[in-house]
Each structure stands twice: as C-alpha cells, then as structure tokens.
Design a protein around this motif. Sequence first.
Motif, PDB file in Angstrom:
ATOM      1  N   VAL A   1       1.608  20.198   3.016  1.00  0.00           N
ATOM      2  CA  VAL A   1       2.749  19.263   3.359  1.00  0.00           C
ATOM      3  C   VAL A   1       2.350  17.986   2.278  1.00  0.00           C
ATOM      4  CG1 VAL A   1       2.875  17.251   4.791  1.00  0.00           C
ATOM      5  CG2 VAL A   1       2.542  19.500   5.663  1.00  0.00           C
ATOM      6  N   SER A   2       3.422  17.523   1.716  1.00  0.00           N
ATOM      7  CA  SER A   2       3.631  16.336   0.626  1.00  0.00           C
ATOM      8  C   SER A   2       4.541  15.319   1.565  1.00  0.00           C
ATOM      9  CB  SER A   2       3.913  16.725  -0.453  1.00  0.00           C
ATOM     10  OG  SER A   2       2.993  17.688  -1.213  1.00  0.00           O
ATOM     11  N   LEU A   3       3.878  14.329   1.467  1.00  0.00           N
ATOM     12  CA  LEU A   3       4.729  13.117   2.026  1.00  0.00           C
ATOM     13  C   LEU A   3       3.895  11.939   1.352  1.00  0.00           C
ATOM     14  CD1 LEU A   3       6.480  11.755   4.468  1.00  0.00           C
ATOM     15  CD2 LEU A   3       4.388  11.767   5.887  1.00  0.00           C
ATOM     16  N   ILE A   4       5.178  10.831   1.130  1.00  0.00           N
ATOM     17  CA  ILE A   4       4.512   9.529   0.300  1.00  0.00           C
ATOM     18  C   ILE A   4       5.294   8.372   1.435  1.00  0.00           C
ATOM     19  CG2 ILE A   4       4.966   7.907  -1.303  1.00  0.00           C
ATOM     20  CD1 ILE A   4       5.234  10.140  -3.159  1.00  0.00           C
ATOM     21  N   MET A   5       4.495   7.480   1.531  1.00  0.00           N
ATOM     22  CA  MET A   5       4.724   6.256   2.669  1.00  0.00           C
ATOM     23  C   MET A   5       4.326   5.047   2.055  1.00  0.00           C
ATOM     24  SD  MET A   5       3.025   7.658   6.149  1.00  0.00           S
ATOM     25  CE  MET A   5       1.726   8.287   5.482  1.00  0.00           C
ATOM     26  N   GLU A   6       5.466   4.104   2.172  1.00  0.00           N
ATOM     27  CA  GLU A   6       5.349   2.763   1.474  1.00  0.00           C
ATOM     28  C   GLU A   6       5.695   1.754   2.322  1.00  0.00           C
ATOM     29  OE1 GLU A   6       5.841   3.330  -3.258  1.00  0.00           O
ATOM     30  OE2 GLU A   6       7.642   3.646  -2.091  1.00  0.00           O
ATOM     31  N   SER A   7       5.255   0.433   2.004  1.00  0.00           N
ATOM     32  CA  SER A   7       5.649  -0.670   2.791  1.00  0.00           C
ATOM     33  C   SER A   7       7.009  -0.453   3.297  1.00  0.00           C
ATOM     34  CB  SER A   7       5.475  -2.017   2.298  1.00  0.00           C
ATOM     35  OG  SER A   7       4.026  -2.023   1.899  1.00  0.00           O
TER      36      SER A   7
ATOM     37  N   MET B   1       0.847  -1.007   0.203  1.00  0.00           N
ATOM     38  CA  MET B   1       0.229   0.015  -0.061  1.00  0.00           C
ATOM     39  C   MET B   1       0.823   1.063  -0.093  1.00  0.00           C
ATOM     40  SD  MET B   1      -2.768   1.227   2.653  1.00  0.00           S
ATOM     41  CE  MET B   1      -4.111   0.089   1.972  1.00  0.00           C
ATOM     42  N   THR B   2       0.503   2.271  -0.832  1.00  0.00           N
ATOM     43  CA  THR B   2       1.191   3.524  -0.702  1.00  0.00           C
ATOM     44  C   THR B   2       0.273   4.700  -0.243  1.00  0.00           C
ATOM     45  OG1 THR B   2       2.485   2.896  -2.556  1.00  0.00           O
ATOM     46  CG2 THR B   2       2.344   5.175  -2.280  1.00  0.00           C
ATOM     47  N   ILE B   3       0.486   5.234   0.575  1.00  0.00           N
ATOM     48  CA  ILE B   3      -0.429   6.627   1.052  1.00  0.00           C
ATOM     49  C   ILE B   3       0.568   7.799   0.731  1.00  0.00           C
ATOM     50  CG2 ILE B   3      -0.953   7.662   3.058  1.00  0.00           C
ATOM     51  CD1 ILE B   3      -1.824   5.049   4.182  1.00  0.00           C
ATOM     52  N   ALA B   4      -0.096   8.697  -0.105  1.00  0.00           N
ATOM     53  CA  ALA B   4       0.448   9.788  -0.643  1.00  0.00           C
ATOM     54  C   ALA B   4      -0.274  11.117  -0.036  1.00  0.00           C
ATOM     55  CB  ALA B   4       0.460   9.912  -2.160  1.00  0.00           C
ATOM     56  N   VAL B   5       0.275  11.852   0.723  1.00  0.00           N
ATOM     57  CA  VAL B   5      -0.224  13.093   1.261  1.00  0.00           C
ATOM     58  C   VAL B   5       0.088  14.168   0.344  1.00  0.00           C
ATOM     59  CG1 VAL B   5      -0.208  15.028   3.235  1.00  0.00           C
ATOM     60  CG2 VAL B   5      -0.071  12.274   3.618  1.00  0.00           C
TER      61      VAL B   5
ATOM     62  N   VAL C   1      -5.212  13.308   0.295  1.00  0.00           N
ATOM     63  CA  VAL C   1      -4.652  11.963   0.941  1.00  0.00           C
ATOM     64  C   VAL C   1      -5.159  10.855  -0.109  1.00  0.00           C
ATOM     65  CG1 VAL C   1      -4.222  10.571   2.790  1.00  0.00           C
ATOM     66  CG2 VAL C   1      -4.660  12.978   3.198  1.00  0.00           C
ATOM     67  N   LEU C   2      -4.112  10.151  -0.787  1.00  0.00           N
ATOM     68  CA  LEU C   2      -4.359   9.230  -1.724  1.00  0.00           C
ATOM     69  C   LEU C   2      -3.733   8.102  -1.040  1.00  0.00           C
ATOM     70  CD1 LEU C   2      -2.940  11.081  -4.778  1.00  0.00           C
ATOM     71  CD2 LEU C   2      -5.537  10.982  -4.156  1.00  0.00           C
ATOM     72  N   VAL C   3      -4.734   6.880  -1.137  1.00  0.00           N
ATOM     73  CA  VAL C   3      -4.411   5.423  -0.903  1.00  0.00           C
ATOM     74  C   VAL C   3      -4.407   4.792  -2.097  1.00  0.00           C
ATOM     75  CG1 VAL C   3      -4.943   3.530   0.422  1.00  0.00           C
ATOM     76  CG2 VAL C   3      -5.359   5.822   1.544  1.00  0.00           C
ATOM     77  N   ASP C   4      -3.121   4.191  -2.452  1.00  0.00           N
ATOM     78  CA  ASP C   4      -2.862   3.449  -3.805  1.00  0.00           C
ATOM     79  C   ASP C   4      -3.712   4.339  -4.967  1.00  0.00           C
ATOM     80  OD1 ASP C   4      -1.581   1.668  -2.744  1.00  0.00           O
ATOM     81  OD2 ASP C   4      -3.206   0.149  -2.448  1.00  0.00           O
ATOM     82  N   GLY C   5      -3.605   5.636  -4.893  1.00  0.00           N
ATOM     83  CA  GLY C   5      -4.069   6.398  -5.996  1.00  0.00           C
ATOM     84  C   GLY C   5      -5.541   6.973  -5.894  1.00  0.00           C
TER      85      GLY C   5
ATOM     86  N   PRO D   1      -3.106  -3.943   9.781  1.00  0.00           N
ATOM     87  CA  PRO D   1      -3.220  -2.764   8.854  1.00  0.00           C
ATOM     88  C   PRO D   1      -1.928  -2.962   8.078  1.00  0.00           C
ATOM     89  CG  PRO D   1      -2.585  -2.026  11.159  1.00  0.00           C
ATOM     90  CD  PRO D   1      -2.980  -3.796  11.210  1.00  0.00           C
ATOM     91  N   ASP D   2      -1.805  -2.106   6.997  1.00  0.00           N
ATOM     92  CA  ASP D   2      -0.703  -1.985   6.189  1.00  0.00           C
ATOM     93  C   ASP D   2       0.257  -0.727   6.784  1.00  0.00           C
ATOM     94  OD1 ASP D   2      -1.322  -3.729   3.588  1.00  0.00           O
ATOM     95  OD2 ASP D   2      -3.150  -2.475   3.659  1.00  0.00           O
ATOM     96  N   ILE D   3      -0.573   0.235   7.609  1.00  0.00           N
ATOM     97  CA  ILE D   3       0.192   1.333   8.083  1.00  0.00           C
ATOM     98  C   ILE D   3       0.065   1.489   9.388  1.00  0.00           C
ATOM     99  CG2 ILE D   3      -1.439   2.862   7.055  1.00  0.00           C
ATOM    100  CD1 ILE D   3       0.701   5.112   6.809  1.00  0.00           C
ATOM    101  N   LEU D   4       0.967   1.651  10.226  1.00  0.00           N
ATOM    102  CA  LEU D   4       0.650   2.087  11.581  1.00  0.00           C
ATOM    103  C   LEU D   4       1.105   3.523  11.813  1.00  0.00           C
ATOM    104  CD1 LEU D   4       0.164   0.833  14.408  1.00  0.00           C
ATOM    105  CD2 LEU D   4       2.721   0.341  14.481  1.00  0.00           C
TER     106      LEU D   4
END
Length: 227
Positions: free
Chosen positions: A25-31, A1-5, A63-67, A160-163
Amino acid sequence: MTIAVAGVTKEYKRGDRIFKAVDGVSLIMESGDFIAVIGKSGSGKSTLLNIIAGLTVPTSGNVLVDGESILTYSDSAMSDYRSNSLGYIPQGQSTLADLTVLDNVRLPFHLSGRKGDSASRALTLLEQVGIADLKGNYPKHLSGGELKRVAIARALINDPDILIADEPTSDLDKQTTAEVLALLQSISKDGKAVLIVTHDLAALEYTTRNFTMVSGVLTQQAKIQMI
C-alpha cells in the motif's frame, strides 16, 4: 504535515501459509485531505490505520512524516507523534465510564504532559461537535452518535495535524451518520488531514479522495458525485 505510506506490507503466518493483511500500500495525505478507504471487514483497513498510528510495525515498506520514518522513532518520539501529531478515533465505544464527557475529552491533554487550560479547550471542542450541553453527563447517558462526537472532540484536544478514524459511522442511523461525516468534512476544511476506513458508502459524498481495499490491496477510485 505530510504523511506518506510507502509500499507498506504486513504479513501474518497462518499455519504454513503467509497471509498479507496489507499488500504493497502507498498513500499520501496532506492538510485539507478527507480520504475514505472503503472495504469489507477483514480487508486490511484497520491494520493499515494501526500501521499509520505506529501501533503495528509493517513487514516491509515505510511510513514517513514530513520525510522522516516513524519506524526510526524512539519510544519518546513515537509517544509524541501519537499524542500531538495524530488524533485517533478507534472503532466502537472508547470513553471511560467513570469520567464525565468533559473529562473524557480533557484526558489526552493531561496524559501528554501538557500545561494549560484543558477545560476551556475541551469545552470549545464540545461546542464545535455540538454537544457542549452534555459536558457534565456520563457516557452511559449518551446515544451512539453523541459518544462518537465525544471521541472526535477527544481526538482533537491536542490539536493534531491528522485525524484517523476506524469505522466512525458504524452502528449509527442514517441521519447521525450524515451529521458525523459532515463534522469530519468540516474538520478537514479547517486544514487537518482526515482519513477514515469504513464500509459505509455514504462517506463518498463528503470526501476529497476515495480508495477501495480488497484483500490488503489499496486502489484509488474516481471521485463520484452522489445524487
């Protein structure tokens, strides 16, 4: 899962002034990411977490979760996101006093409508966080560090995929802080994305990426090897 702020801003009105708690704010989080956002109280850290969790709607940005934008989620889709994709560790003590440690961990599993052996999974998580022997105790009998471990296990119960965690080491002593940060690091190494907001510089020893937040503005910092 990718979460993009993506370019998120949250404004509040204070009298005749507009106050930006989060500013572009911009930020990308991945596994596998373990990200720390360092900042003082009032810098906008908790607001950012609440936006990612879908608890606060940004004034602008996304805020995008897998696009897919979480701002377009229906109530049921948002509930599913919070229950199954996101594990949230709030600041402070959040266990229920009249439930045992085991039942506190099991609770989100049943609230999400899942079926299965929650007790076995909860016990496995309590073993992972090192407090399986306390499964029958009540929160009032636990230390601050033990309560934080309960909160981590509870946040993981639905896989969950993200904590995300708000000040996970606040009010903990140095040794317990190190233990909790090492635990979060191991969770990220198991493939989950972990994002914490904190004022504790000790976190920098464990993370893969670091940011500072000042007056709502997020800035990435070079990774520093602590000695």
